[in-house]
Design a protein around this motif. Sequence first.
Motif, PDB file in Angstrom:
ATOM      1  N   VAL A  72       2.571  10.818   2.986  1.00  0.00           N
ATOM      2  CA  VAL A  72       1.798   9.709   1.849  1.00  0.00           C
ATOM      3  C   VAL A  72       1.668   8.327   2.553  1.00  0.00           C
ATOM      4  CG1 VAL A  72       1.802   8.604  -0.572  1.00  0.00           C
ATOM      5  CG2 VAL A  72       2.328  11.002  -0.226  1.00  0.00           C
ATOM      6  N   CYS A  73       2.529   7.945   3.113  1.00  0.00           N
ATOM      7  CA  CYS A  73       2.435   6.614   4.078  1.00  0.00           C
ATOM      8  C   CYS A  73       1.557   6.816   4.932  1.00  0.00           C
ATOM      9  CB  CYS A  73       3.771   6.009   4.252  1.00  0.00           C
ATOM     10  SG  CYS A  73       5.195   5.456   2.669  1.00  0.00           S
ATOM     11  N   GLY A  74       1.771   7.807   5.784  1.00  0.00           N
ATOM     12  CA  GLY A  74       0.893   8.011   6.864  1.00  0.00           C
ATOM     13  C   GLY A  74      -0.582   8.199   6.490  1.00  0.00           C
ATOM     14  N   GLY A  80      -6.869   3.619   5.753  1.00  0.00           N
ATOM     15  CA  GLY A  80      -7.285   2.037   5.640  1.00  0.00           C
ATOM     16  C   GLY A  80      -6.802   1.365   4.233  1.00  0.00           C
ATOM     17  N   LYS A  81      -6.187   2.388   3.344  1.00  0.00           N
ATOM     18  CA  LYS A  81      -5.645   1.938   1.856  1.00  0.00           C
ATOM     19  C   LYS A  81      -4.502   1.232   1.891  1.00  0.00           C
ATOM     20  CE  LYS A  81      -9.834   3.579   0.791  1.00  0.00           C
ATOM     21  NZ  LYS A  81     -10.813   2.756   0.368  1.00  0.00           N
ATOM     22  N   MET A  82      -3.608   1.211   2.983  1.00  0.00           N
ATOM     23  CA  MET A  82      -2.510   0.585   2.851  1.00  0.00           C
ATOM     24  C   MET A  82      -2.730  -1.039   2.952  1.00  0.00           C
ATOM     25  SD  MET A  82       0.836   1.104   2.369  1.00  0.00           S
ATOM     26  CE  MET A  82       1.093   2.853   2.694  1.00  0.00           C
ATOM     27  N   PRO A  83      -2.164  -1.795   1.898  1.00  0.00           N
ATOM     28  CA  PRO A  83      -2.238  -3.185   2.203  1.00  0.00           C
ATOM     29  C   PRO A  83      -1.601  -3.733   3.583  1.00  0.00           C
ATOM     30  CG  PRO A  83      -1.413  -2.626   0.005  1.00  0.00           C
ATOM     31  CD  PRO A  83      -1.105  -1.497   0.820  1.00  0.00           C
ATOM     32  N   GLU A  84      -2.522  -4.598   4.130  1.00  0.00           N
ATOM     33  CA  GLU A  84      -2.037  -5.483   5.395  1.00  0.00           C
ATOM     34  C   GLU A  84      -0.639  -5.886   5.384  1.00  0.00           C
ATOM     35  OE1 GLU A  84      -4.956  -7.903   6.669  1.00  0.00           O
ATOM     36  OE2 GLU A  84      -6.603  -6.802   6.452  1.00  0.00           O
ATOM     37  N   GLY A  85      -0.141  -6.449   4.380  1.00  0.00           N
ATOM     38  CA  GLY A  85       1.204  -7.062   4.009  1.00  0.00           C
ATOM     39  C   GLY A  85       2.238  -6.074   4.494  1.00  0.00           C
ATOM     40  N   VAL A  86       1.950  -4.876   3.855  1.00  0.00           N
ATOM     41  CA  VAL A  86       2.901  -3.790   3.944  1.00  0.00           C
ATOM     42  C   VAL A  86       2.951  -3.102   5.209  1.00  0.00           C
ATOM     43  CG1 VAL A  86       3.538  -1.327   3.089  1.00  0.00           C
ATOM     44  CG2 VAL A  86       2.741  -3.122   1.384  1.00  0.00           C
ATOM     45  N   VAL A  87       1.896  -3.110   5.973  1.00  0.00           N
ATOM     46  CA  VAL A  87       1.765  -2.769   7.147  1.00  0.00           C
ATOM     47  C   VAL A  87       2.460  -3.700   8.082  1.00  0.00           C
ATOM     48  CG1 VAL A  87       0.143  -2.095   9.316  1.00  0.00           C
ATOM     49  CG2 VAL A  87      -0.540  -1.416   6.829  1.00  0.00           C
ATOM     50  N   ALA A  88       2.274  -4.918   8.104  1.00  0.00           N
ATOM     51  CA  ALA A  88       3.069  -5.805   8.699  1.00  0.00           C
ATOM     52  C   ALA A  88       4.558  -5.862   8.725  1.00  0.00           C
ATOM     53  CB  ALA A  88       2.419  -7.292   8.591  1.00  0.00           C
TER      54      ALA A  88
END
Length: 431
Positions: A72-74, A80-88
């Motif tokens: 799911v996370c991958g 491109g739906k994961m919030p940028e803050g979560v990716v960082a």
Amino acid sequence: MKTFKIYGMEWYIFAFFAVVVLAAIGFGIVPNQLIGAIAVMFTLGIILGEIGERLPIWNKYFGGGAILTFLVCGLVTYFGKMPEGVVAISKGWMSDYSFLNVFISILVVGSLLGLDRKLLIKSATLYLPDILASLAGACLFGILGGMIFGKGPVEIVISYVLPIMGGGAGAGAIPLASVYEDVTGQDAASYLSFALAILAVGNIVSVLFAIILDNVGRLFPALTGHGELIRAKGKDAVKDKEAAKVTLTMDDIAAAIFLTGGFFVLAQLTAKKILPSVFGVAIPNFAYLIIFAALANIFNLIPENLKAACHRCQQFCGSKLIWIQMVGVGITLIDFNEIISALSPANLTIAVLIVLGCVLGSAVFGWFIGFFPIESAITAGLCMANMGGAGDLAVLGAAKRMDLMSYAQISSRIGGAMVLLIGSLVFQFLG
């Protein structure tokens, strides 16, 4: 009346704080710090992990919470739906402040110190030959696959088997490409681009095989030790478990955490300054970590209470933090673009055959030398064919055998170094 619990807490307590964290993610105000990462990674990991463990069929046959969290996370990140803050924050958790190294170090030190000394000595003398049997099986089945698609044995071994079986990207494919350039004089970049792509495919295939092996173990219990590699005699196994029952104090746990850090820095010092290479092959710090922790147990240099404390820390990480780590693996460490770029029918078939070969080679050889074939195939097989530390997490999580991390790391680190040495010899055929 029992209250429904999530991750050991009443559901409404988790629900309250999960809503708070998700709202903070939406507003983009979670700090990219360790404490912020704890809130975000635990929230996502617990939600997806609990769902995966409770979904009928999925929880038994498709890897449960660990694999659902990873996928799911991958996929959310890939689209491109994961919030940028979560990716960082995930990148910070896994790489910038390197909790992945903490996690793996605790698992390696705890599992090696937690093993019975006699079993450790026995497994140490037999495990490396098991890795070679795995590599031989991968070569044999890979070459058979190459014959189907008109590819020669040398091309299969160099372009497919060595990258897949080389211990990951940083300790495998990248230095392998450097050795390729040094020996052949050909461009390392072109070799590396395909090596990384086929490695990514091999990693996913390894995770799928881990799920299959877990289910095979359920159907045929005699083939698995449920996380134990060596087929110990019943009385010896009971005796070992009774010897491991030690009353632990907070001081013991604190000392265990310090010991893990101490072993890691000792390994780092050796890898960077004292003995960085052997016969021209660079030895990574985790390889030395394995060696030093194993020697400390073999020569009985650590008191029993501290061994037990390190083992308890390992059990905590393996059971309670695996979902959290899989969030980071899915978001930051597995590139789905690379996997898709290499997914031609020929490449996929050859990769499947290579992984099947390493599974059968290690399982059959492991059985003859006294290992459980399922655990042997997972560690000496699949953990050779994945993407190093992140791949070990994915494979062991899918197989639900996190106790095998020490053997997985031997495959990824020491086995990877063996592949580099073999690669330097095989590349001569291209000269």
